[in-house]
Design a protein around this motif. Structure first.
Motif, short mmCIF file in Angstrom:
data_model
loop_
_atom_site.label_atom_id
_atom_site.label_comp_id
_atom_site.label_asym_id
_atom_site.label_seq_id
_atom_site.Cartn_x
_atom_site.Cartn_y
_atom_site.Cartn_z
N ARG A 1 0.84 -1.21 0.00
CA ARG A 1 0.00 0.00 0.00
C ARG A 1 0.87 1.25 0.00
NH1 ARG A 1 -3.66 0.55 5.09
NH2 ARG A 1 -1.60 0.55 6.04
N LEU A 2 1.92 1.24 0.83
CA LEU A 2 2.80 2.39 0.95
C LEU A 2 3.41 2.77 -0.40
CD1 LEU A 2 3.95 4.21 3.25
CD2 LEU A 2 5.89 2.63 3.33
N TYR A 3 3.90 1.79 -1.14
CA TYR A 3 4.52 2.06 -2.44
C TYR A 3 3.49 2.38 -3.52
CZ TYR A 3 9.36 1.10 -1.18
OH TYR A 3 10.62 1.17 -0.63
N ARG A 4 2.33 1.75 -3.46
CA ARG A 4 1.31 2.02 -4.49
C ARG A 4 0.74 3.43 -4.38
NH1 ARG A 4 -0.53 -2.00 -7.79
NH2 ARG A 4 0.08 -4.14 -7.28
N ILE A 5 0.86 4.06 -3.23
CA ILE A 5 0.38 5.45 -3.09
C ILE A 5 1.22 6.41 -3.92
CG2 ILE A 5 0.17 7.34 -1.41
CD1 ILE A 5 -0.79 5.22 0.62
N ASN A 6 2.46 6.02 -4.22
CA ASN A 6 3.32 6.87 -5.06
C ASN A 6 2.67 7.05 -6.44
OD1 ASN A 6 5.34 7.89 -6.81
ND2 ASN A 6 6.95 7.01 -5.55
N PRO A 7 2.29 8.30 -6.81
CA PRO A 7 1.55 8.52 -8.05
C PRO A 7 2.37 8.36 -9.33
CG PRO A 7 2.07 10.62 -7.05
CD PRO A 7 2.52 9.56 -6.08
N PHE A 8 3.68 8.16 -9.21
CA PHE A 8 4.52 7.99 -10.39
C PHE A 8 4.88 6.53 -10.67
CE2 PHE A 8 5.30 12.52 -9.79
CZ PHE A 8 5.29 12.97 -11.10
N LEU A 9 4.52 5.63 -9.76
CA LEU A 9 4.88 4.23 -9.95
C LEU A 9 3.69 3.44 -10.49
CD1 LEU A 9 7.01 3.40 -6.77
CD2 LEU A 9 7.76 4.27 -9.00
N GLU A 10 3.92 2.79 -11.63
CA GLU A 10 2.90 1.92 -12.24
C GLU A 10 3.39 0.47 -12.08
OE1 GLU A 10 1.53 0.95 -16.74
OE2 GLU A 10 1.53 3.08 -16.17
N PHE A 11 2.64 -0.32 -11.34
CA PHE A 11 3.08 -1.68 -10.99
C PHE A 11 2.56 -2.70 -11.99
CE2 PHE A 11 3.63 0.64 -7.14
CZ PHE A 11 4.70 0.05 -6.51
N ALA A 12 3.48 -3.52 -12.51
CA ALA A 12 3.10 -4.66 -13.33
C ALA A 12 2.87 -5.88 -12.44
CB ALA A 12 4.19 -4.97 -14.36
N SER A 13 3.62 -5.94 -11.31
CA SER A 13 3.45 -7.04 -10.36
C SER A 13 4.02 -6.64 -9.01
CB SER A 13 4.15 -8.31 -10.86
OG SER A 13 5.55 -8.14 -10.84
N TRP A 14 3.52 -7.31 -7.99
CA TRP A 14 4.03 -7.15 -6.62
C TRP A 14 3.99 -8.53 -5.98
CZ3 TRP A 14 5.77 -3.02 -3.54
CH2 TRP A 14 5.95 -3.33 -2.19
N LYS A 15 5.12 -8.97 -5.49
CA LYS A 15 5.19 -10.27 -4.83
C LYS A 15 5.92 -10.10 -3.51
CE LYS A 15 6.44 -15.08 -5.68
NZ LYS A 15 7.10 -16.02 -6.60
N GLN A 16 5.25 -10.50 -2.42
CA GLN A 16 5.86 -10.39 -1.11
C GLN A 16 5.80 -11.76 -0.44
OE1 GLN A 16 4.74 -6.88 0.97
NE2 GLN A 16 5.85 -7.44 2.83
N ASP A 17 6.92 -12.47 -0.48
CA ASP A 17 6.99 -13.82 0.08
C ASP A 17 7.13 -13.83 1.59
OD1 ASP A 17 6.76 -15.05 -2.41
OD2 ASP A 17 8.91 -14.86 -2.78
N ALA A 18 7.66 -12.76 2.14
CA ALA A 18 7.88 -12.67 3.58
C ALA A 18 7.66 -11.22 4.01
CB ALA A 18 9.30 -13.12 3.93
N PRO A 19 7.39 -10.98 5.29
CA PRO A 19 7.16 -9.60 5.74
C PRO A 19 8.36 -8.68 5.50
CG PRO A 19 6.49 -11.17 7.43
CD PRO A 19 7.20 -11.95 6.37
N ASP A 20 9.56 -9.25 5.39
CA ASP A 20 10.76 -8.41 5.26
C ASP A 20 11.37 -8.39 3.87
OD1 ASP A 20 11.65 -11.00 5.25
OD2 ASP A 20 13.45 -10.57 6.45
#
Length: 198
Positions: free
Chosen positions: A35-54
């Motif tokens: 959510r934090l990174y998607r709020i950036n109005p200049f970043l268009e995400f093709a994918s997001w993968k988070q396997d672990a909290p860190d």
């Protein structure tokens, strides 16, 4: 929001914003990295993968410099209570999030740290940091104002933020035009009703 403060280093950029959230609430908000990174109005995400909290891996198009890149990153907690996102590759080495208490809530300082950048690489530097700070502040203010509405947070996090930045702008314009149309129609009916009841 301001850029006041001492620069963390010669090859760094930072933004400072004050929020109405207490430090614990702001830390919890920042804990949702996607959510934090998607709020950036200049970043268009093709994918997001988070396997672990860190750690996470994201494919992005950064509209501030026109660069497509893969952000492969790991989160490290620091002894002073901040956390740092370390990037595996690219000019940007890390992004640090520092939270401090202030009388009206808390202060968030986001610092992008770079390695040595030469003139040829300068065009590829991420220039979205200030816009990200502005968008984060606006997001938190809207959440404080409208978060009590049923489904508001669900709609923002599940529908609005996953959209491309351009799609968000278009959707916002369509909503504003639609509301203006409804207001004009209501005004027309009101005028007709007033004339009819004379």
């Amino acid at each position: 929001m301001s850029g006041a403060g001492t620069a963390p280093g010669a090859d760094a950029a930072w933004v400072v914003l004050e929020t109405p959230l207490d430090p614990a609430g702001l830390a919890a908000f920042c804990g949702d990295l996607e959510r934090l990174y998607r709020i950036n109005p200049f970043l268009e995400f093709a994918s997001w993968k988070q396997d672990a909290p860190d750690r996470f891996r994201a494919e992005v198009l950064n509209h501030s410099n026109g660069q497509r890149s893969v952000m492969s990153a790991r989160v490290a907690r620091t002894p002073d209570g901040a956390f740092r996102v370390d990037y595996a590759e690219g000019l940007k080495k890390s992004t640090r999030f520092q939270i401090e208490p202030v009388p009206a809530g808390s202060r968030l300082t986001i610092t992008d740290e770079y390695g040595a950048v030469d003139e040829a690489q300068a065009a590829t530097v991420d220039r979205s940091l200030h816009a990200w700070g502005v968008a984060l502040k606006a997001h938190l203010e809207r959440d404080r104002r409208w978060g009590w509405l049923p489904l508001y947070r669900w709609a923002v996090e599940r529908v609005w933020l996953p959209m491309k930045p351009s799609a968000r702008r278009i959707t916002f314009l369509v909503l504003v035009i639609g509301l203006a149309d409804v207001a004009l129609i209501a005004l027309g009916f009101a005028i007709y009703w007033l004339e009819y009841t004379r």
